[in-house]
Scaffold this motif. Structure first.
Motif, PDB file in Angstrom:
ATOM      1  N   GLN A  30      13.972   8.469 -25.784  1.00 48.97           N
ATOM      2  CA  GLN A  30      14.898   7.352 -25.671  1.00 48.97           C
ATOM      3  C   GLN A  30      14.674   6.390 -26.818  1.00 48.97           C
ATOM      4  N   PHE A  31      15.746   5.723 -27.241  1.00 51.89           N
ATOM      5  CA  PHE A  31      15.674   4.759 -28.325  1.00 51.89           C
ATOM      6  C   PHE A  31      16.953   3.932 -28.345  1.00 51.89           C
ATOM      7  N   THR A  32      16.860   2.765 -28.965  1.00 49.31           N
ATOM      8  CA  THR A  32      18.018   1.913 -29.193  1.00 49.31           C
ATOM      9  C   THR A  32      18.094   1.644 -30.693  1.00 49.31           C
ATOM     10  N   PRO A  33      19.104   2.182 -31.385  1.00 52.59           N
ATOM     11  CA  PRO A  33      19.227   1.920 -32.818  1.00 52.59           C
ATOM     12  C   PRO A  33      19.480   0.429 -33.080  1.00 52.59           C
ATOM     13  N   GLY A  34      18.764  -0.119 -34.055  1.00 46.39           N
ATOM     14  CA  GLY A  34      18.927  -1.519 -34.418  1.00 46.39           C
ATOM     15  C   GLY A  34      20.224  -1.766 -35.181  1.00 46.39           C
ATOM     16  N   ASP A  35      20.482  -3.035 -35.482  1.00 45.98           N
ATOM     17  CA  ASP A  35      21.730  -3.439 -36.133  1.00 45.98           C
ATOM     18  C   ASP A  35      21.941  -2.807 -37.504  1.00 45.98           C
ATOM     19  N   GLU A  36      20.857  -2.507 -38.218  1.00 41.29           N
ATOM     20  CA  GLU A  36      20.978  -1.932 -39.555  1.00 41.29           C
ATOM     21  C   GLU A  36      20.656  -0.446 -39.581  1.00 41.29           C
ATOM     22  N   ALA A  37      20.455   0.159 -38.429  1.00 39.81           N
ATOM     23  CA  ALA A  37      20.143   1.587 -38.356  1.00 39.81           C
ATOM     24  C   ALA A  37      21.376   2.420 -38.680  1.00 39.81           C
ATOM     25  N   ASN A  38      21.117   3.629 -39.130  1.00 39.53           N
ATOM     26  CA  ASN A  38      22.176   4.610 -39.382  1.00 39.53           C
ATOM     27  C   ASN A  38      21.842   5.843 -38.538  1.00 39.53           C
ATOM     28  N   PRO A  39      22.028   5.770 -37.220  1.00 41.81           N
ATOM     29  CA  PRO A  39      21.544   6.826 -36.332  1.00 41.81           C
ATOM     30  C   PRO A  39      22.306   8.146 -36.462  1.00 41.81           C
ATOM     31  N   ALA A  40      21.540   9.244 -36.448  1.00 43.42           N
ATOM     32  CA  ALA A  40      22.142  10.579 -36.428  1.00 43.42           C
ATOM     33  C   ALA A  40      22.752  10.848 -35.053  1.00 43.42           C
ATOM     34  N   ILE A  41      22.148  10.234 -34.042  1.00 41.82           N
ATOM     35  CA  ILE A  41      22.612  10.355 -32.658  1.00 41.82           C
ATOM     36  C   ILE A  41      22.626   8.955 -32.066  1.00 41.82           C
ATOM     37  N   GLY A  42      23.660   8.611 -31.327  1.00 39.52           N
ATOM     38  CA  GLY A  42      23.705   7.318 -30.651  1.00 39.52           C
ATOM     39  C   GLY A  42      24.489   6.271 -31.419  1.00 39.52           C
ATOM     40  N   THR A  43      24.506   5.073 -30.842  1.00 37.17           N
ATOM     41  CA  THR A  43      25.269   3.945 -31.376  1.00 37.17           C
ATOM     42  C   THR A  43      24.357   2.742 -31.490  1.00 37.17           C
ATOM     43  N   ARG A  44      24.507   1.983 -32.559  1.00 38.30           N
ATOM     44  CA  ARG A  44      23.702   0.773 -32.755  1.00 38.30           C
ATOM     45  C   ARG A  44      23.786  -0.130 -31.518  1.00 38.30           C
ATOM     46  N   GLY A  45      22.618  -0.600 -31.096  1.00 38.74           N
ATOM     47  CA  GLY A  45      22.556  -1.554 -29.997  1.00 38.74           C
ATOM     48  C   GLY A  45      22.671  -0.957 -28.609  1.00 38.74           C
ATOM     49  N   GLU A  46      22.837   0.353 -28.502  1.00 37.10           N
ATOM     50  CA  GLU A  46      22.973   0.992 -27.184  1.00 37.10           C
ATOM     51  C   GLU A  46      21.811   1.952 -26.939  1.00 37.10           C
ATOM     52  N   LEU A  47      21.219   1.846 -25.757  1.00 36.48           N
ATOM     53  CA  LEU A  47      20.131   2.735 -25.376  1.00 36.48           C
ATOM     54  C   LEU A  47      20.650   4.165 -25.310  1.00 36.48           C
ATOM     55  N   GLU A  48      19.924   5.083 -25.953  1.00 36.93           N
ATOM     56  CA  GLU A  48      20.316   6.492 -26.030  1.00 36.93           C
ATOM     57  C   GLU A  48      19.195   7.360 -25.447  1.00 36.93           C
ATOM     58  N   PHE A  49      19.574   8.393 -24.730  1.00 41.57           N
ATOM     59  CA  PHE A  49      18.638   9.382 -24.197  1.00 41.57           C
ATOM     60  C   PHE A  49      18.994  10.728 -24.816  1.00 41.57           C
ATOM     61  N   VAL A  50      17.992  11.424 -25.350  1.00 39.03           N
ATOM     62  CA  VAL A  50      18.230  12.685 -26.045  1.00 39.03           C
ATOM     63  C   VAL A  50      17.232  13.731 -25.566  1.00 39.03           C
ATOM     64  N   GLU A  51      17.741  14.932 -25.276  1.00 36.05           N
ATOM     65  CA  GLU A  51      16.848  16.052 -24.968  1.00 36.05           C
ATOM     66  C   GLU A  51      16.143  16.437 -26.260  1.00 36.05           C
ATOM     67  N   GLU A  52      14.827  16.328 -26.246  1.00 40.35           N
ATOM     68  CA  GLU A  52      14.043  16.589 -27.452  1.00 40.35           C
ATOM     69  C   GLU A  52      12.916  17.566 -27.150  1.00 40.35           C
ATOM     70  N   HIS A  53      12.350  18.088 -28.220  1.00 47.97           N
ATOM     71  CA  HIS A  53      11.133  18.884 -28.146  1.00 47.97           C
ATOM     72  C   HIS A  53       9.977  18.082 -28.743  1.00 47.97           C
ATOM     73  N   ARG A  54       8.843  18.196 -28.106  1.00 49.82           N
ATOM     74  CA  ARG A  54       7.580  17.767 -28.720  1.00 49.82           C
ATOM     75  C   ARG A  54       7.016  19.033 -29.357  1.00 49.82           C
ATOM     76  N   VAL A  55       6.809  18.995 -30.650  1.00 44.07           N
ATOM     77  CA  VAL A  55       6.373  20.173 -31.400  1.00 44.07           C
ATOM     78  C   VAL A  55       4.983  19.914 -31.959  1.00 44.07           C
ATOM     79  N   GLU A  56       4.078  20.865 -31.751  1.00 46.63           N
ATOM     80  CA  GLU A  56       2.713  20.756 -32.262  1.00 46.63           C
ATOM     81  C   GLU A  56       2.431  21.942 -33.159  1.00 46.63           C
ATOM     82  N   VAL A  57       1.980  21.661 -34.389  1.00 54.87           N
ATOM     83  CA  VAL A  57       1.602  22.719 -35.325  1.00 54.87           C
ATOM     84  C   VAL A  57       0.289  22.344 -36.000  1.00 54.87           C
ATOM     85  N   VAL A  58      -0.504  23.356 -36.319  1.00 58.89           N
ATOM     86  CA  VAL A  58      -1.738  23.163 -37.066  1.00 58.89           C
ATOM     87  C   VAL A  58      -1.382  23.172 -38.552  1.00 58.89           C
ATOM     88  N   VAL A  59      -2.025  22.266 -39.296  1.00 58.79           N
ATOM     89  CA  VAL A  59      -1.874  22.246 -40.746  1.00 58.79           C
ATOM     90  C   VAL A  59      -3.267  22.413 -41.346  1.00 58.79           C
TER      91      VAL A  59
END
Length: 112
Positions: free
Chosen positions: A48-77
């Motif tokens: 979840q996140f809320t894009p700020g006034d100057e954000a350029n979100p790939a998903i969601g709208t500035r100033g609105e709380l957004e919920f996105v199905e995401e993956h937590r990815v773990e890799v060894v480097v």
């Protein structure tokens, strides 16, 4: 040889594209554990996140709380001792990831 765990969060539709890119770009360093390549642990969750006034979100709208199905990815480097490989992997992650701001964590791993 120092090893790190890179953990990042991505929209589910982008995870495999990101992983394939990192594995192809850095096959000896990202996702290599012993004789196995392309190793990752992926879990599904809701970000979840809320894009700020100057954000350029790939998903969601500035100033609105957004919920996105995401993956937590773990890799060894695997690093050569100068931290360049982990820095390169993070830099590459930022170029291929769809988000304006990439959420990631880095943990130094110890051998016992």
């Amino acid at each position: 040889m120092p090893r790190f765990k890179l953990v990042f969060f991505s929209p589910t539709a982008s995870t495999q594209t990101i992983l394939k890119h990192l594995f192809t770009k850095y096959p000896q360093h990202v996702g290599k554990i012993g004789q196995y390549e392309g190793c990752a642990f992926v879990t599904k969750g809701t970000g979840q996140f809320t894009p700020g006034d100057e954000a350029n979100p790939a998903i969601g709208t500035r100033g609105e709380l957004e919920f996105v199905e995401e993956h937590r990815v773990e890799v060894v480097v695997n690093d050569n001792g100068d931290n360049n490989e982990i820095k390169n992997a993070i830099s590459e992650l930022k170029t291929v990831h769809p988000y304006e701001e990439v959420a990631y964590d880095v943990y130094r791993l110890e051998d016992f």
